[in-house]
Design a protein around this motif. Structure first.
Motif, PDB file in Angstrom:
ATOM      1  N   LYS A 169       0.815  -1.209   0.000  1.00 12.41           N
ATOM      2  CA  LYS A 169       0.000   0.000   0.000  1.00 12.41           C
ATOM      3  C   LYS A 169       0.852   1.264   0.000  1.00 12.41           C
ATOM      4  CE  LYS A 169      -3.890  -2.169   2.426  1.00 12.41           C
ATOM      5  NZ  LYS A 169      -4.760  -2.130   3.628  1.00 12.41           N
ATOM      6  N   THR A 170       2.021   1.182   0.595  1.00 10.18           N
ATOM      7  CA  THR A 170       2.854   2.376   0.715  1.00 10.18           C
ATOM      8  C   THR A 170       3.512   2.715  -0.616  1.00 10.18           C
ATOM      9  OG1 THR A 170       4.682   0.993   1.487  1.00 10.18           O
ATOM     10  CG2 THR A 170       3.321   2.041   3.161  1.00 10.18           C
ATOM     11  N   ARG A 262       4.340  15.956   4.083  1.00  9.54           N
ATOM     12  CA  ARG A 262       3.224  15.372   4.833  1.00  9.54           C
ATOM     13  C   ARG A 262       2.685  14.130   4.125  1.00  9.54           C
ATOM     14  NH1 ARG A 262       1.722  20.789   6.028  1.00  9.54           N
ATOM     15  NH2 ARG A 262       0.299  20.836   4.242  1.00  9.54           N
ATOM     16  N   ARG A 263       2.583  14.221   2.812  1.00  6.09           N
ATOM     17  CA  ARG A 263       2.081  13.064   2.057  1.00  6.09           C
ATOM     18  C   ARG A 263       3.026  11.874   2.174  1.00  6.09           C
ATOM     19  NH1 ARG A 263       3.315  11.205  -2.975  1.00  6.09           N
ATOM     20  NH2 ARG A 263       4.486  13.105  -3.503  1.00  6.09           N
ATOM     21  N   ASP A 266       3.654  11.214   6.504  1.00  4.07           N
ATOM     22  CA  ASP A 266       2.489  10.916   7.335  1.00  4.07           C
ATOM     23  C   ASP A 266       1.536   9.910   6.688  1.00  4.07           C
ATOM     24  OD1 ASP A 266       3.366  12.670   9.288  1.00  4.07           O
ATOM     25  OD2 ASP A 266       2.358  14.388   8.374  1.00  4.07           O
ATOM     26  N   GLU A 267       1.396   9.991   5.370  1.00  4.37           N
ATOM     27  CA  GLU A 267       0.454   9.106   4.686  1.00  4.37           C
ATOM     28  C   GLU A 267       1.144   7.876   4.103  1.00  4.37           C
ATOM     29  OE1 GLU A 267      -1.764  11.336   1.814  1.00  4.37           O
ATOM     30  OE2 GLU A 267      -2.104  13.014   3.178  1.00  4.37           O
ATOM     31  N   GLU A 268       2.216   8.108   3.351  1.00  2.00           N
ATOM     32  CA  GLU A 268       2.878   6.990   2.670  1.00  2.00           C
ATOM     33  C   GLU A 268       3.930   6.311   3.528  1.00  2.00           C
ATOM     34  OE1 GLU A 268       1.751   5.904   0.015  1.00  2.00           O
ATOM     35  OE2 GLU A 268       0.579   7.563  -0.813  1.00  2.00           O
ATOM     36  N   LYS A 269       4.363   6.963   4.610  1.00  6.40           N
ATOM     37  CA  LYS A 269       5.352   6.409   5.535  1.00  6.40           C
ATOM     38  C   LYS A 269       6.620   5.960   4.817  1.00  6.40           C
ATOM     39  CE  LYS A 269       1.954   5.054   8.999  1.00  6.40           C
ATOM     40  NZ  LYS A 269       1.500   4.020   9.958  1.00  6.40           N
ATOM     41  N   TYR A 310      10.674  10.078  12.857  1.00  4.54           N
ATOM     42  CA  TYR A 310       9.495   9.349  12.391  1.00  4.54           C
ATOM     43  C   TYR A 310       9.640   7.851  12.674  1.00  4.54           C
ATOM     44  CZ  TYR A 310       6.716  12.915   9.990  1.00  4.54           C
ATOM     45  OH  TYR A 310       5.889  13.981   9.706  1.00  4.54           O
ATOM     46  N   GLU A 314       7.225   5.561  14.935  1.00  2.06           N
ATOM     47  CA  GLU A 314       6.597   4.382  14.304  1.00  2.06           C
ATOM     48  C   GLU A 314       6.900   3.128  15.115  1.00  2.06           C
ATOM     49  OE1 GLU A 314       4.515   2.279  11.212  1.00  2.06           O
ATOM     50  OE2 GLU A 314       4.690   4.418  11.664  1.00  2.06           O
TER      51      GLU A 314
END
Length: 361
Positions: A169-170, A262-263, A266-269, A310, A314
């Motif tokens: 998904k990432t 941020r994308r 935070d979202e795609e890690k 990060y 995590e």
């Protein structure tokens, strides 16, 4: 011995491919960036493949005929390539992977092959000749070639199954999976050509006593396939070593660094990628490295400081999640983007002021 022009071309191309394989292989064995196990598996595969193919080149050039004491030297590791490639793929997509007891069974046949050549390789020329005539030529060579085909196809299909079992998904994983998938399929196609040619040679020899390897042109497809394998493995290993090459080029630069960060974080890690570096990030965002570095400095941080913070957060989230309770703290650290126990402990203590064990007490 007079060497045909086509053989000279094959030798030159194969030699170039092997030089890439060996150079990248040695550098990966001593590489610090990325997951250590993954680097070691691919590095070992490249070095062993180079050694194995070198034996074939010595046969083509007549070196073995002129120096018969070199026959059966323990430099052939063909049956190791399949399992090493499978575990390389597995460790790449499962950062917390560690060898368990049953995994070592995959290397029993390769160890037997190595033992065979160790037992034969340092005997006298006369003894080697007898072993060739009575054991290797009528039996062992067919068993070895058959196992190479069966094990090679088995482990490549097993690798494909592993890659397609779970679609990532990432964002950072998608091009990596796509690259690994293409690498495996290319390898598989070339092995199919090699396998088909080997089987055809057995049939021709059994029914017509025709050795197609003695023909300067009938063995050309096999030689080209072997050259192809050298380049496919070598070039893809170079890409692995420089993973920013995997990321597709952005069509337009992203005008907002804050939005992009941020994308990605935070979202795609993207920080979970142990190979993440500034080149990789700059290519993903579509901005120059200097622009990103200056912008981060204005925020009071650095590229390395950003991804480490990060990764630590995590790690803490995953360590508190029952979904990851089957993993050790180090396994969770690997899943969070860290690539070694030492760097993980050092960075965690720098950020949190405690060791991971102390933090969770």
């Amino acid at each position: 011995m007079k060497i045909q022009l086509i053989d000279l071309i094959i030798i030159f191309l194969a030699g170039a491919g092997l030089l890439i394989c060996f150079t990248v292989g040695v550098s990966l064995l001593f590489r610090k960036r990325g997951i250590n196990l993954t680097n070691k598996l691919l590095g070992l595969l490249l070095v062993l493949y180079t050694s194995t193919t070198l034996n074939g080149l010595m046969a083509v050039t007549g070196v073995l005929n002129q120096n018969q004491q070199l026959y059966f030297l323990p430099i052939i590791f063909s049956l190791s390539i399949g399992p090493l490639y499978y575990f390389f793929v597995r460790s790449k997509i499962e950062p917390s992977f560690k060898f368990s007891g049953t995994d070592y069974f995959h290397f029993i046949i390769p160890i037997i092959q190595v033992g065979l050549y160790l037992a034969i390789g340092f005997r006298s020329v006369e003894e080697k000749s007898l072993i060739w005539q009575n054991i290797v030529r009528p039996y062992v060579q067919y068993i070895e070639e058959g196992l190479l085909i069966v094990l090679g196809l088995f482990y490549l299909f097993k690798s494909l199954h592993l890659l397609r079992r779970k679609i990532p998904k990432t964002l950072w994983q998608k091009p990596v999976y796509k690259w690994l998938n293409s690498f495996t399929i290319s390898f598989l196609i070339l092995l199919f050509i090699h396998s088909g040619y080997e089987i055809a040679s057995w049939i021709f020899y059994y029914y017509h006593e025709l050795n197609i390897y003695n023909s300067p042109w009938m063995d050309l497809p096999l030689k080209l396939a072997d050259v192809g394998v050298s380049f496919v493995i070598g070039i893809n290993a170079y890409i692995y070593q420089n993973q920013s090459l995997i990321i597709p080029k952005q069509n337009k630069p992203n005008p907002s660094l804050d939005i992009a960060l941020r994308r990605l974080f935070d979202e795609e890690k993207i920080y979970q990628n142990p190979e993440l570096n500034m080149d990789y990030l700059a290519k993903e965002i579509g901005l120059p490295k200097n622009t990103i570095s200056k912008s981060l400095a204005e925020r009071g941080t650095t590229f390395r400081g950003l991804i480490n913070s990060y990764r630590v957060e995590e790690f803490i989230q995953k360590a508190q999640n029952k979904k990851y309770e089957h993993l050790s703290l180090l396994g969770i650290a690997f899943e969070s983007g860290f690539n070694s126990k030492a760097s993980f402990n050092r960075i965690f203590k720098e950020i949190k002021g405690k060791t991971p064990s102390q933090y969770f007490q």
